[in-house]
Motif scaffolding. Sequence first.
Motif, PDB file in Angstrom:
ATOM      1  N   THR A   3      -7.770  -7.224  -1.320  1.00  0.00           N
ATOM      2  CA  THR A   3      -7.051  -6.678  -0.167  1.00  0.00           C
ATOM      3  C   THR A   3      -6.838  -5.183  -0.338  1.00  0.00           C
ATOM      4  O   THR A   3      -7.060  -4.403   0.584  1.00  0.00           O
ATOM      5  CB  THR A   3      -5.674  -7.360  -0.060  1.00  0.00           C
ATOM      6  OG1 THR A   3      -5.850  -8.752  -0.254  1.00  0.00           O
ATOM      7  CG2 THR A   3      -5.052  -7.096   1.283  1.00  0.00           C
ATOM      8  N   ILE A   4      -6.434  -4.806  -1.555  1.00  0.00           N
ATOM      9  CA  ILE A   4      -6.182  -3.392  -1.816  1.00  0.00           C
ATOM     10  C   ILE A   4      -7.477  -2.595  -1.714  1.00  0.00           C
ATOM     11  O   ILE A   4      -7.528  -1.530  -1.096  1.00  0.00           O
ATOM     12  CB  ILE A   4      -5.529  -3.223  -3.199  1.00  0.00           C
ATOM     13  CG1 ILE A   4      -4.134  -3.856  -3.172  1.00  0.00           C
ATOM     14  CG2 ILE A   4      -5.460  -1.756  -3.595  1.00  0.00           C
ATOM     15  CD1 ILE A   4      -3.465  -3.925  -4.510  1.00  0.00           C
ATOM     16  N   ARG A 246       5.308   1.893  -4.974  1.00  0.00           N
ATOM     17  CA  ARG A 246       6.514   1.088  -5.236  1.00  0.00           C
ATOM     18  C   ARG A 246       6.475  -0.182  -4.402  1.00  0.00           C
ATOM     19  O   ARG A 246       6.814  -1.270  -4.864  1.00  0.00           O
ATOM     20  CB  ARG A 246       7.771   1.881  -4.866  1.00  0.00           C
ATOM     21  CG  ARG A 246       8.052   3.051  -5.775  1.00  0.00           C
ATOM     22  CD  ARG A 246       9.060   3.986  -5.137  1.00  0.00           C
ATOM     23  NE  ARG A 246      10.336   3.320  -4.892  1.00  0.00           N
ATOM     24  CZ  ARG A 246      11.393   3.445  -5.677  1.00  0.00           C
ATOM     25  NH1 ARG A 246      11.332   4.192  -6.746  1.00  0.00           N
ATOM     26  NH2 ARG A 246      12.509   2.827  -5.398  1.00  0.00           N
ATOM     27  N   ARG A 247       6.055  -0.002  -3.153  1.00  0.00           N
ATOM     28  CA  ARG A 247       6.005  -1.156  -2.267  1.00  0.00           C
ATOM     29  C   ARG A 247       4.989  -2.177  -2.769  1.00  0.00           C
ATOM     30  O   ARG A 247       5.217  -3.385  -2.685  1.00  0.00           O
ATOM     31  CB  ARG A 247       5.640  -0.688  -0.865  1.00  0.00           C
ATOM     32  CG  ARG A 247       6.041  -1.669   0.179  1.00  0.00           C
ATOM     33  CD  ARG A 247       5.975  -1.094   1.572  1.00  0.00           C
ATOM     34  NE  ARG A 247       7.167  -1.510   2.301  1.00  0.00           N
ATOM     35  CZ  ARG A 247       7.582  -0.966   3.418  1.00  0.00           C
ATOM     36  NH1 ARG A 247       6.926   0.011   3.962  1.00  0.00           N
ATOM     37  NH2 ARG A 247       8.661  -1.408   4.018  1.00  0.00           N
ATOM     38  N   LEU A 248       3.872  -1.684  -3.300  1.00  0.00           N
ATOM     39  CA  LEU A 248       2.871  -2.590  -3.851  1.00  0.00           C
ATOM     40  C   LEU A 248       3.453  -3.369  -5.024  1.00  0.00           C
ATOM     41  O   LEU A 248       3.194  -4.560  -5.191  1.00  0.00           O
ATOM     42  CB  LEU A 248       1.646  -1.805  -4.330  1.00  0.00           C
ATOM     43  CG  LEU A 248       0.713  -1.251  -3.256  1.00  0.00           C
ATOM     44  CD1 LEU A 248      -0.332  -0.351  -3.890  1.00  0.00           C
ATOM     45  CD2 LEU A 248       0.045  -2.395  -2.512  1.00  0.00           C
ATOM     46  N   LEU A 249       4.254  -2.668  -5.835  1.00  0.00           N
ATOM     47  CA  LEU A 249       4.809  -3.327  -7.014  1.00  0.00           C
ATOM     48  C   LEU A 249       5.875  -4.348  -6.641  1.00  0.00           C
ATOM     49  O   LEU A 249       6.087  -5.325  -7.364  1.00  0.00           O
ATOM     50  CB  LEU A 249       5.412  -2.284  -7.964  1.00  0.00           C
ATOM     51  CG  LEU A 249       4.408  -1.409  -8.701  1.00  0.00           C
ATOM     52  CD1 LEU A 249       5.122  -0.350  -9.508  1.00  0.00           C
ATOM     53  CD2 LEU A 249       3.525  -2.256  -9.612  1.00  0.00           C
ATOM     54  N   ILE A 250       6.539  -4.115  -5.511  1.00  0.00           N
ATOM     55  CA  ILE A 250       7.550  -5.071  -5.067  1.00  0.00           C
ATOM     56  C   ILE A 250       6.888  -6.334  -4.528  1.00  0.00           C
ATOM     57  O   ILE A 250       7.395  -7.436  -4.682  1.00  0.00           O
ATOM     58  CB  ILE A 250       8.449  -4.417  -3.982  1.00  0.00           C
ATOM     59  CG1 ILE A 250       9.306  -3.316  -4.614  1.00  0.00           C
ATOM     60  CG2 ILE A 250       9.335  -5.463  -3.320  1.00  0.00           C
ATOM     61  CD1 ILE A 250      10.004  -2.434  -3.594  1.00  0.00           C
ATOM     62  N   ALA A 251       5.718  -6.156  -3.918  1.00  0.00           N
ATOM     63  CA  ALA A 251       4.994  -7.301  -3.364  1.00  0.00           C
ATOM     64  C   ALA A 251       4.508  -8.206  -4.494  1.00  0.00           C
ATOM     65  O   ALA A 251       4.400  -7.762  -5.637  1.00  0.00           O
ATOM     66  CB  ALA A 251       3.815  -6.809  -2.541  1.00  0.00           C
ATOM     67  N   PRO A 252       4.251  -9.453  -4.176  1.00  0.00           N
ATOM     68  CA  PRO A 252       3.781 -10.349  -5.245  1.00  0.00           C
ATOM     69  C   PRO A 252       2.327 -10.073  -5.633  1.00  0.00           C
ATOM     70  O   PRO A 252       1.437 -10.872  -5.364  1.00  0.00           O
ATOM     71  CB  PRO A 252       3.950 -11.756  -4.636  1.00  0.00           C
ATOM     72  CG  PRO A 252       4.049 -11.559  -3.174  1.00  0.00           C
ATOM     73  CD  PRO A 252       4.463 -10.160  -2.909  1.00  0.00           C
ATOM     74  N   VAL A 253       2.094  -8.932  -6.226  1.00  0.00           N
ATOM     75  CA  VAL A 253       0.765  -8.543  -6.694  1.00  0.00           C
ATOM     76  C   VAL A 253       0.928  -8.189  -8.154  1.00  0.00           C
ATOM     77  O   VAL A 253       1.927  -7.588  -8.534  1.00  0.00           O
ATOM     78  CB  VAL A 253       0.281  -7.255  -5.981  1.00  0.00           C
ATOM     79  CG1 VAL A 253      -1.182  -7.009  -6.277  1.00  0.00           C
ATOM     80  CG2 VAL A 253       0.544  -7.308  -4.512  1.00  0.00           C
TER      81      VAL A 253
ATOM     82  N   LYS B  73      10.000 -12.785  -5.605  1.00  0.00           N
ATOM     83  CA  LYS B  73       9.454 -11.656  -4.856  1.00  0.00           C
ATOM     84  C   LYS B  73       9.235 -12.018  -3.392  1.00  0.00           C
ATOM     85  O   LYS B  73       9.370 -11.176  -2.510  1.00  0.00           O
ATOM     86  CB  LYS B  73       8.133 -11.202  -5.477  1.00  0.00           C
ATOM     87  CG  LYS B  73       8.311 -10.212  -6.621  1.00  0.00           C
ATOM     88  CD  LYS B  73       6.959  -9.753  -7.139  1.00  0.00           C
ATOM     89  CE  LYS B  73       7.092  -8.508  -8.006  1.00  0.00           C
ATOM     90  NZ  LYS B  73       5.788  -8.017  -8.472  1.00  0.00           N
ATOM     91  N   TYR B 102       1.256 -10.685   0.870  1.00  0.00           N
ATOM     92  CA  TYR B 102       2.200 -11.792   0.727  1.00  0.00           C
ATOM     93  C   TYR B 102       1.545 -13.127   1.085  1.00  0.00           C
ATOM     94  O   TYR B 102       2.230 -14.122   1.277  1.00  0.00           O
ATOM     95  CB  TYR B 102       3.435 -11.547   1.601  1.00  0.00           C
ATOM     96  CG  TYR B 102       4.385 -10.532   1.010  1.00  0.00           C
ATOM     97  CD1 TYR B 102       5.418 -10.930   0.157  1.00  0.00           C
ATOM     98  CD2 TYR B 102       4.230  -9.180   1.272  1.00  0.00           C
ATOM     99  CE1 TYR B 102       6.275  -9.987  -0.399  1.00  0.00           C
ATOM    100  CE2 TYR B 102       5.083  -8.240   0.727  1.00  0.00           C
ATOM    101  CZ  TYR B 102       6.104  -8.655  -0.113  1.00  0.00           C
ATOM    102  OH  TYR B 102       6.948  -7.727  -0.668  1.00  0.00           O
TER     103      TYR B 102
END
Lengths: 411, 308
Positions: A3-4, A246-253, B73, B102
Amino acid sequence: MFTIALKDIKQYFKDKTAVFLSLLLPIALITIFALMYGGIGKSEKSKAINLLFTDEDKTELSNEVFTTLDAEEGLKLEAKSFAEAESLIKKGKRTAVLVLYKGFQDSVEAGNKIPMELFYDEAKEIEMGLLQQALWSNLFGITMQKGIKGKVNTWIKEKNPDLSNSEIEDIQSQVAEQFDGFSNSNEQSEIEENSELPMTALVGEKKDGNLGLVQAIAGIAIMMLLFSVSASGASLLKEKEDGTFRRLLIAPVRPSGILYGKMLSTLFMAVLQLTVMFLYSWLVLGLDIFINLPALILMILCAAIACSSFGIFMASICKSRKQVESLSTLIILVISAIGGSMMPLFFMPAIMKKLAVVSVNYWAMEGFFDIFWRQLPLIDILPKMLILLGIGAVLTIISVISFKRNLLKMV
Amino acid sequence: MLLAKNLTKSYKELTALSDVNLSIEKGELYGMLGPNGAGKTTTISILSSLLKPDNGEIFYEGKNLYQNLAECKKLIGVVPQEIALYDDLSATENLKFWGTLYGIKGKNLQKKSDELLEFLGLADRKNHKIKTYSGGMKRRINIAAALLHDPKIVFMDEPTVGIDPQSRNLIFEVIEELHSRGLTMIYTTHYMEEAERLCDRIGIIDEGKIIAEGSLDELKTNSSIKEEIHLKYSNPNKNKLDQLTDRYKGQLLLNEDHLILSSSQANAELPELIQLCSKSELLLDKVDIRSLSLESIFLELTGKSLRD
Ligand SMILES: Nc1ncnc2c1ncn2[C@@H]1O[C@H](COP(=O)(O)OP(=O)(O)O)[C@@H](O)[C@H]1O
Ligand SMILES: [Mg+2]
């Protein structure tokens, strides 16, 4: 991860400037350089080429050849024994040796096949181009003149066996005045045939790969690729600066997924860029990309892996986007220069050639030379591919480690 | 819903958070009010697993955050303080990207992102690049990106910074709507009006510590001050204000054209204040006595102004 990578690729295509810089600019540069290297034989006269000269005939005429050629502006002659000359060429210190065998003068005067030969280093194609020009005009001049004289001599002697030598010369000079250098005769073509200079490559074999073109394509493509991969690497730091990281790190990735995603998209763009370069070279510049297509595809992949890992590496060791941009520009210019991207390595002193091995450009370009010019089979190109993959692996490992250490901490 | 115990975090010398405890009920809108550098963002970062605390534990619905990271998360949505979006992609493309991370896919993703853009009043510009958006629109799409996966708790870190009052009101309406739908939220701000207007419960944070906590009424009741005297004046002479500031240390907020004095008994204090004002050569325009605000409570607790 995918996805990234997909998102990055989407962003890349949205940025028209980036697409322009990574595709059109290299195309333009390659074209310019290809024209430059292609036309070099015609315009370059500034630097004299060292030509070795082995005289086994040791006659008046062979001596005359030496002085005439040496007097020529673009040539500097050195008399050497054949053995010496051969070793100098094999070491890459000289371009070629002109050998006049025993019986040179006799054959010229008798109008027979002339015993002479040129041995040369095929890697020095550009210098050879210059050399051939200089040789053709001068060597032919001498052998033609003498050859015709000889032919006429023989003919007069045959017809008039009782004429003395001085009488014959008298006739000759009159004839020469009359015709002012025989044109348009069967004899001339015969003499031309006899004057044919057999050429033997001491280094490399004679093939019609276009060295200048390959140099232009591989050199520029790799250098420009390094620029675009470091831009792509820098986007990792842009993510950090914009807060999307930061947002990427917060996501379940998984954090490493972010790095691998970036590597994947960078690799994709690298492969795309190289592929476009070679397609363009094929369609417009006439490079025969089908000469060894499997090897070319593998080489593109290996070069792309090595280069894209460079981009990621730069991103992971630098603290800001500005730093990536300035530091990588510096590094790219240096490794491109020493790796032969900007100027063919054979123009450079030996020390530079040894230094070149630290540069990713060198290995990639050597690989492309192997394919298009040395025309080696895949198996012989593999070591270079492995070296590129090795460079990629080392840089990637360092990137992963320092990514974990630095980037994750700096959120 | 959320329980955080003894959170502590230091950056080298500086203690950004010390011993912060939070307990957030389901459906609650909890406000975290504090000046810049108080530790609001640090708290949000720790709660959202971005930062590891030096000390402390965090539980979501009774589950330890670090032991159930992937699961937790998905419960969390974060609206970062900065516009954390790809400004060269459109609103739809951004939402789809974040949704995919997600695990939301295909039709469902399309539907969710359309709904949200509609809800936030961005539907007509959804295919334009974010960089063409106004500040207020960017703030709204920044919120949308945190809601896509239907989180159970959302952290909003100063979501109204740097926008005009009208856009701010739009965002307030969105937050109130989310609140009425029962979404649990933590809202950080350094504007006391925002905390007063929106939040069920407010934690006042300063220098990494929560120094007071409760509903607005509870905070007011627990405070020793009851009222505020607002004085509007013109042409203050900065050199002559010493008397005032000396007399009301820790009670007085001085601004360009007005002052606010926190007081437990405004009527009794007013004459002396006016006398001092005339000694300080302040020309008074208007005087009124208001009920207590968070600003004065903060002043009482810390001796500082919320805004600097
Ligand atoms: N990465 C960091 N390194 C060092 N100090 C930091 C870092 N992040 C925040 N701080 C410090 O921690 C304190 C709290 O910061 P922060 O949580 O961002 O405050 P707020 O969000 O309430 O304005 C500040 O004094 C800030 O300077
Ligand atoms: Mg903050």
